[in-house]
Design a protein around this motif. Structure first.
Motif, PDB file in Angstrom:
ATOM      1  N   SER A 190      -5.435  -4.858  -3.501  1.00 51.30           N
ATOM      2  CA  SER A 190      -5.802  -6.518  -4.116  1.00 51.30           C
ATOM      3  C   SER A 190      -5.552  -6.856  -2.546  1.00 51.30           C
ATOM      4  CB  SER A 190      -5.112  -6.416  -5.555  1.00 51.30           C
ATOM      5  OG  SER A 190      -4.940  -7.712  -6.019  1.00 51.30           O
ATOM      6  N   HIS A 191      -3.870  -6.924  -2.327  1.00 47.81           N
ATOM      7  CA  HIS A 191      -3.640  -7.772  -1.721  1.00 47.81           C
ATOM      8  C   HIS A 191      -4.297  -7.701  -0.102  1.00 47.81           C
ATOM      9  CE1 HIS A 191       0.929  -7.964  -3.600  1.00 47.81           C
ATOM     10  NE2 HIS A 191       0.336  -9.271  -3.696  1.00 47.81           N
ATOM     11  N   ALA A 192      -4.379  -6.359   0.349  1.00 48.13           N
ATOM     12  CA  ALA A 192      -5.794  -6.651   1.533  1.00 48.13           C
ATOM     13  C   ALA A 192      -6.594  -7.102   1.401  1.00 48.13           C
ATOM     14  CB  ALA A 192      -5.852  -5.036   1.837  1.00 48.13           C
ATOM     15  N   LEU A 193      -7.271  -7.299   0.468  1.00 47.34           N
ATOM     16  CA  LEU A 193      -8.649  -8.317  -0.139  1.00 47.34           C
ATOM     17  C   LEU A 193      -8.397  -9.692  -0.738  1.00 47.34           C
ATOM     18  CD1 LEU A 193      -9.491  -5.990  -2.624  1.00 47.34           C
ATOM     19  CD2 LEU A 193     -10.702  -6.003  -0.558  1.00 47.34           C
TER      20      LEU A 193
ATOM     21  N   LYS B  45       2.788   5.657  13.026  1.00 45.87           N
ATOM     22  CA  LYS B  45       1.376   5.072  13.125  1.00 45.87           C
ATOM     23  C   LYS B  45       0.899   4.770  11.340  1.00 45.87           C
ATOM     24  CE  LYS B  45      -0.549   9.198  12.156  1.00 45.87           C
ATOM     25  NZ  LYS B  45       0.027  10.414  11.292  1.00 45.87           N
ATOM     26  N   SER B  46       1.220   5.089  11.093  1.00 49.39           N
ATOM     27  CA  SER B  46       0.547   4.386   9.277  1.00 49.39           C
ATOM     28  C   SER B  46       1.461   2.907   9.325  1.00 49.39           C
ATOM     29  CB  SER B  46       0.698   5.050   8.297  1.00 49.39           C
ATOM     30  OG  SER B  46      -0.054   5.974   8.110  1.00 49.39           O
ATOM     31  N   THR B  47       3.064   3.082   9.279  1.00 47.30           N
ATOM     32  CA  THR B  47       3.733   1.830   8.850  1.00 47.30           C
ATOM     33  C   THR B  47       3.274   0.720  10.285  1.00 47.30           C
ATOM     34  OG1 THR B  47       5.506   3.245   9.123  1.00 47.30           O
ATOM     35  CG2 THR B  47       5.810   0.723   9.617  1.00 47.30           C
ATOM     36  N   PHE B  48       2.620   0.922  11.670  1.00 53.38           N
ATOM     37  CA  PHE B  48       1.728   0.136  12.566  1.00 53.38           C
ATOM     38  C   PHE B  48       0.785  -0.440  11.834  1.00 53.38           C
ATOM     39  CE2 PHE B  48      -0.248  -1.065  16.047  1.00 53.38           C
ATOM     40  CZ  PHE B  48       0.395  -2.611  17.072  1.00 53.38           C
ATOM     41  N   LEU B  49      -0.142   0.472  11.389  1.00 51.59           N
ATOM     42  CA  LEU B  49      -1.277  -0.099  10.508  1.00 51.59           C
ATOM     43  C   LEU B  49      -0.768  -1.368   9.745  1.00 51.59           C
ATOM     44  CD1 LEU B  49      -4.086   1.169  11.417  1.00 51.59           C
ATOM     45  CD2 LEU B  49      -4.081   1.732   9.118  1.00 51.59           C
ATOM     46  N   ARG B  50      -0.484  -0.810   8.778  1.00 53.09           N
ATOM     47  CA  ARG B  50       0.237  -1.629   7.839  1.00 53.09           C
ATOM     48  C   ARG B  50       1.029  -3.308   7.909  1.00 53.09           C
ATOM     49  NH1 ARG B  50       0.953   0.475   2.693  1.00 53.09           N
ATOM     50  NH2 ARG B  50       2.554  -0.439   2.627  1.00 53.09           N
ATOM     51  N   CYS B  51       1.158  -2.953   9.013  1.00 58.04           N
ATOM     52  CA  CYS B  51       1.979  -4.494   9.491  1.00 58.04           C
ATOM     53  C   CYS B  51       0.740  -5.519  10.283  1.00 58.04           C
ATOM     54  CB  CYS B  51       2.793  -4.250  11.084  1.00 58.04           C
ATOM     55  SG  CYS B  51       4.861  -3.066  10.717  1.00 58.04           S
ATOM     56  N   ILE B  52      -0.707  -4.713  10.554  1.00 58.06           N
ATOM     57  CA  ILE B  52      -1.839  -5.919  10.842  1.00 58.06           C
ATOM     58  C   ILE B  52      -2.091  -6.351  10.123  1.00 58.06           C
ATOM     59  CG2 ILE B  52      -3.926  -5.208  11.954  1.00 58.06           C
ATOM     60  CD1 ILE B  52      -2.526  -3.040  13.526  1.00 58.06           C
ATOM     61  N   ASN B  53      -1.731  -6.173   8.660  1.00 54.05           N
ATOM     62  CA  ASN B  53      -2.252  -6.854   7.506  1.00 54.05           C
ATOM     63  C   ASN B  53      -1.504  -7.028   7.211  1.00 54.05           C
ATOM     64  OD1 ASN B  53      -2.048  -4.728   6.067  1.00 54.05           O
ATOM     65  ND2 ASN B  53      -3.761  -4.763   5.124  1.00 54.05           N
ATOM     66  N   HIS B  54      -0.016  -7.241   7.741  1.00 46.27           N
ATOM     67  CA  HIS B  54       0.787  -7.836   6.905  1.00 46.27           C
ATOM     68  C   HIS B  54       1.749  -7.263   5.172  1.00 46.27           C
ATOM     69  CE1 HIS B  54       4.519 -10.304   7.377  1.00 46.27           C
ATOM     70  NE2 HIS B  54       4.352 -11.074   6.049  1.00 46.27           N
ATOM     71  N   LEU B  55       1.315  -6.000   5.372  1.00 48.07           N
ATOM     72  CA  LEU B  55       1.628  -5.103   3.716  1.00 48.07           C
ATOM     73  C   LEU B  55       2.829  -4.388   4.073  1.00 48.07           C
ATOM     74  CD1 LEU B  55      -1.125  -3.377   2.648  1.00 48.07           C
ATOM     75  CD2 LEU B  55      -0.554  -4.894   1.627  1.00 48.07           C
ATOM     76  N   GLN B  68      -3.985 -14.572  16.432  1.00 47.83           N
ATOM     77  CA  GLN B  68      -2.746 -15.808  15.299  1.00 47.83           C
ATOM     78  C   GLN B  68      -2.363 -14.283  15.031  1.00 47.83           C
ATOM     79  OE1 GLN B  68      -5.207 -16.435  11.801  1.00 47.83           O
ATOM     80  NE2 GLN B  68      -4.420 -18.270  11.346  1.00 47.83           N
ATOM     81  N   LEU B  69      -0.768 -15.127  15.366  1.00 49.36           N
ATOM     82  CA  LEU B  69       0.176 -14.344  14.881  1.00 49.36           C
ATOM     83  C   LEU B  69      -0.240 -14.081  13.042  1.00 49.36           C
ATOM     84  CD1 LEU B  69       3.644 -16.174  16.085  1.00 49.36           C
ATOM     85  CD2 LEU B  69       2.809 -13.803  16.663  1.00 49.36           C
ATOM     86  N   VAL B  70       0.653 -12.755  13.219  1.00 50.86           N
ATOM     87  CA  VAL B  70       0.266 -12.096  11.815  1.00 50.86           C
ATOM     88  C   VAL B  70       1.724 -12.702  10.901  1.00 50.86           C
ATOM     89  CG1 VAL B  70       0.005 -10.083  10.526  1.00 50.86           C
ATOM     90  CG2 VAL B  70      -1.462 -10.245  12.849  1.00 50.86           C
ATOM     91  N   GLY B  71       1.436 -12.907   9.839  1.00 48.65           N
ATOM     92  CA  GLY B  71       2.547 -14.465   8.730  1.00 48.65           C
ATOM     93  C   GLY B  71       3.822 -14.755   8.835  1.00 48.65           C
ATOM     94  N   TYR B  72       3.837 -15.642  10.509  1.00 45.39           N
ATOM     95  CA  TYR B  72       4.194 -16.170  10.855  1.00 45.39           C
ATOM     96  C   TYR B  72       3.507 -17.257  11.436  1.00 45.39           C
ATOM     97  CZ  TYR B  72       8.133 -12.284  10.544  1.00 45.39           C
ATOM     98  OH  TYR B  72       8.813 -11.636  10.433  1.00 45.39           O
ATOM     99  N   GLN B  90      -5.604 -14.923   5.687  1.00 48.51           N
ATOM    100  CA  GLN B  90      -5.102 -14.224   6.713  1.00 48.51           C
ATOM    101  C   GLN B  90      -5.885 -12.396   7.036  1.00 48.51           C
ATOM    102  OE1 GLN B  90      -1.102 -13.798   8.566  1.00 48.51           O
ATOM    103  NE2 GLN B  90      -1.948 -15.110  10.000  1.00 48.51           N
ATOM    104  N   ARG B  91      -5.182 -12.160   5.144  1.00 44.76           N
ATOM    105  CA  ARG B  91      -5.916 -10.907   5.365  1.00 44.76           C
ATOM    106  C   ARG B  91      -7.431 -10.693   4.863  1.00 44.76           C
ATOM    107  NH1 ARG B  91      -0.861  -9.923   1.075  1.00 44.76           N
ATOM    108  NH2 ARG B  91       0.145  -8.945   2.666  1.00 44.76           N
ATOM    109  N   ARG B  92      -7.651 -11.809   4.502  1.00 45.56           N
ATOM    110  CA  ARG B  92      -9.396 -11.818   3.938  1.00 45.56           C
ATOM    111  C   ARG B  92     -10.254 -11.615   5.204  1.00 45.56           C
ATOM    112  NH1 ARG B  92     -11.948 -17.495   2.352  1.00 45.56           N
ATOM    113  NH2 ARG B  92     -10.405 -17.933   0.579  1.00 45.56           N
TER     114      ARG B  92
END
Lengths: 313, 255
Positions: A190-193, B45-55, B68-72, B90-92
């Motif tokens: 949900s957050h990712a969307l 590799k998964s952690t890096f991917l999750r950093c890209i959308n700030h999970l 655009q900086l992610v999360g900052y 940003q995540r949109r």
């Protein structure tokens, strides 16, 4: 989880052209008949013990069962149950969300609330609300409202505050367990969307947590219905208080307790049926197909039972 | 190559407590590029991917998407954490597909795809439904629109998840081992959908164990191990002729 084994295989014998249908003698269970007989016998003995007593005037029960004052009491008890549960659920959801919040202030407030209201008996809380006039002589809301505490704190308000605020503490813990039961991947998706925290909670997490929240909440409703009998202690005219009053004035004191018990049983039975259907509604999407309702099962059982050969003899 | 890379990582670090998972990642993903990340499990590799959308929040270095900086936010040489609402914004534009699908089980396939456009972009239901139908058709599931996720196979669920991410019309798609939880015979359908996306010019970062897909569809490939980029280059070169000893030993096990 709800794997229902379909024991009534329909009119299986009527199927033509298939492989030969097995006709085996089913395993007998003689102990089931024996235990059923023992249970029935015990029940009859208990009923007889009560019925033969000449100290209890059984005629008073049907005389008073639909008495106007009793019916008023039933309505009051139901009203109180519904209103107190509404307060409990709304406040409980709020407290659960607060408790799980990242904000340390809100989560501490929720923790403190639950600690206090869950840690003291509800009867004591009712008396405290009723007698709070000792501390607060007046209720003063500036230009809107001003009155003496004793006039403001009616038995109705005392009962609602006492029961509702106490219930909120329990509902908060039930809701918290429900919210925690939803997989974290749901929140992440949900957050990712691009959905916000509150949208995620409202649209994704809460609907899924309902499946875990509803069954214990149904239990709480039934519990609440019975707990309302405590409000007779703060002058509220609920079912129990009415039966007590009638019992004291007539000579049928004990009979009226039986009557109250019967009415409580009727109401809790109706609630149990309601709970079943609400649970079914929230199971949507979690099982591939819903199991049949008892009514549907009864219908299904009655139709093929005519051509069953090895039934009870 | 265009001036602004879609994703730019400079010396990205990430620690969970005392465990350092990413130890300085540098890479660039160009627009319209299909970028594959491979490596053993636990390589980050998964952690890096999750950093890209700030999970996950990066703990060091700079990571930016489309400049655009992610999360900052950086102002006068200082970094300010973004508010939740700004992170959501940003995540949109970044779609994500998970290993375990993570479809919303209480909604039908169609409702899953409609949810974000209606709730986040405040789109009308009619418009969102129309697009959702089109997207489900595109992933070959037009006839499953009314099914709940529990009534779909893994491969079908993953294709609905791709449609759901596409419904937000993202400029970048992240795939976190999208076929790892699938039965072997269902993998092909999902890869076909991803191949179609790549042909339409979507920028994609794919964490995968599907070397065939990486070789055929990938524009670049990075091999990660123990939180660092070990080897990078054209997938055909890296996969057929790995230079680094660790890449060689990994590929000899999976190919």
């Amino acid at each position: 989880m709800t794997a229902d084994v379909n024991k009534t295989d329909g009119p299986g014998g009527a199927r033509g052209g298939g492989p030969e249908v097995i006709k085996a003698i089913p395993v007998r269970h003689p102990l089931r008949y024996v235990s059923a007989l023992i249970a029935l016998g015990t029940l009859v003995a208990i009923v007889y013990a009560f019925a033969q007593s000449d100290k209890i005037n059984w005629g008073a029960l049907p005389d008073y069962f639909f008495n106007d004052r009793i019916l008023d009491g039933v309505v009051e008890t139901m009203k109180l149950t519904i209103l107190a549960m509404v307060i409990g659920v709304v406040l409980g959801v709020l407290l659960a969300v607060m408790r799980l919040s990242k904000n340390p202030v809100t989560s501490s407030i929720a923790w403190f609330y639950i600690w206090f209201f869950r840690g003291t008996p509800v009867l004591v809380q009712l008396f405290v609300w009723f007698n709070l006039g000792l501390v607060f002589e007046y209720v003063n809301l500036g230009p809107f409202y001003k009155d003496q505490w004793s006039d403001f704190m009616t038995p109705m308000l005392t009962a609602l505050l006492g029961l509702g605020l106490n219930e909120a503490a329990y509902m908060a813990e039930i809701c918290r367990a429900g919210l925690l039961s939803v997989d974290e991947g749901q929140t992440e998706a949900s957050h990712a969307l691009g959905m916000s925290h509150s949208k995620t909670l409202r649209r994704i997490v809460i609907p899924q947590s309902m499946r875990v929240i509803v069954p214990p909440t149904g239990n709480e409703v039934i519990n609440m219905l019975k707990t309302t009998s405590l409000v007779s202690a703060v002058q509220y005219l609920d079912l129990f208080r009415v039966t007590q009053q009638i019992g004291e004035r007539s000579t049928a004191t004990v009979e009226m307790y039986f009557l109250a018990a019967a009415w409580y049983l009727v109401m809790t039975s109706i609630l149990s049926v309601g709970q079943y259907y609400v649970e079914r509604y929230y199971a949507k999407g979690s099982t591939r197909s819903l199991p049949p309702t008892p009514v549907q099962r009864l219908k299904a059982a009655l139709i093929p039972s005519r051509n069953l050969s090895g039934g009870l003899r | 190559m265009t001036a602004v890379p879609m994703v730019k990582a400079e010396n990205v670090h990430k620690s969970f407590g005392s465990v350092e998972v990413l130890k300085g990642i540098d890479l660039e993903v160009a627009p319209r590029e299909v970028f594959c990340l491979i490596g053993p499990s636990g390589s980050g590799k998964s952690t890096f991917l999750r950093c890209i959308n700030h999970l996950e929040q990066v703990s060091g270095g700079r990571l930016s998407v489309d400049g655009q900086l992610v999360g900052y936010r950086e102002k006068n040489g200082k970094l300010y954490e973004l508010k939740d609402s700004e992170v959501a914004l940003q995540r949109r534009d970044i779609g994500m597909v998970f290993q375990r699908f993570n479809l919303f089980p209480h909604m039908t396939a169609l409702e899953n795809v409609m949810e974000a456009p209606v709730q986040v972009k405040r789109e009308s239901k009619a418009v969102a439904r129309e697009r959702a139908q089109r997207l489900l058709d595109r992933v070959g599931l037009a006839d499953k629109a009314g099914n709940y996720p529990s009534q779909l196979s893994g491969g079908q669920q993953q294709r609905v998840a791709i449609a759901r991410a596409l419904a937000m019309e993202p400029k970048l798609m992240l795939f976190d081992e999208p076929t790892s939880a699938l039965d072997p015979e269902l993998v092909g359908d999902v890869l076909d959908v991803m191949r179609g996306l790549a042909e339409d010019g979507m920028t994609m970062i794919v964490v995968t164990h599907e070397m065939g897909f990486a070789r055929e569809v990938g524009d670049s490939l990075v091999f990660m191990d123990e939180g660092v980029v070990v080897e990078a280059g054209n997938p055909r070169d890296v996969l057929t002729n790995p230079q680094h000893e660790r890449t060689q030993s990994f590929l000899s096990k999976v190919l």
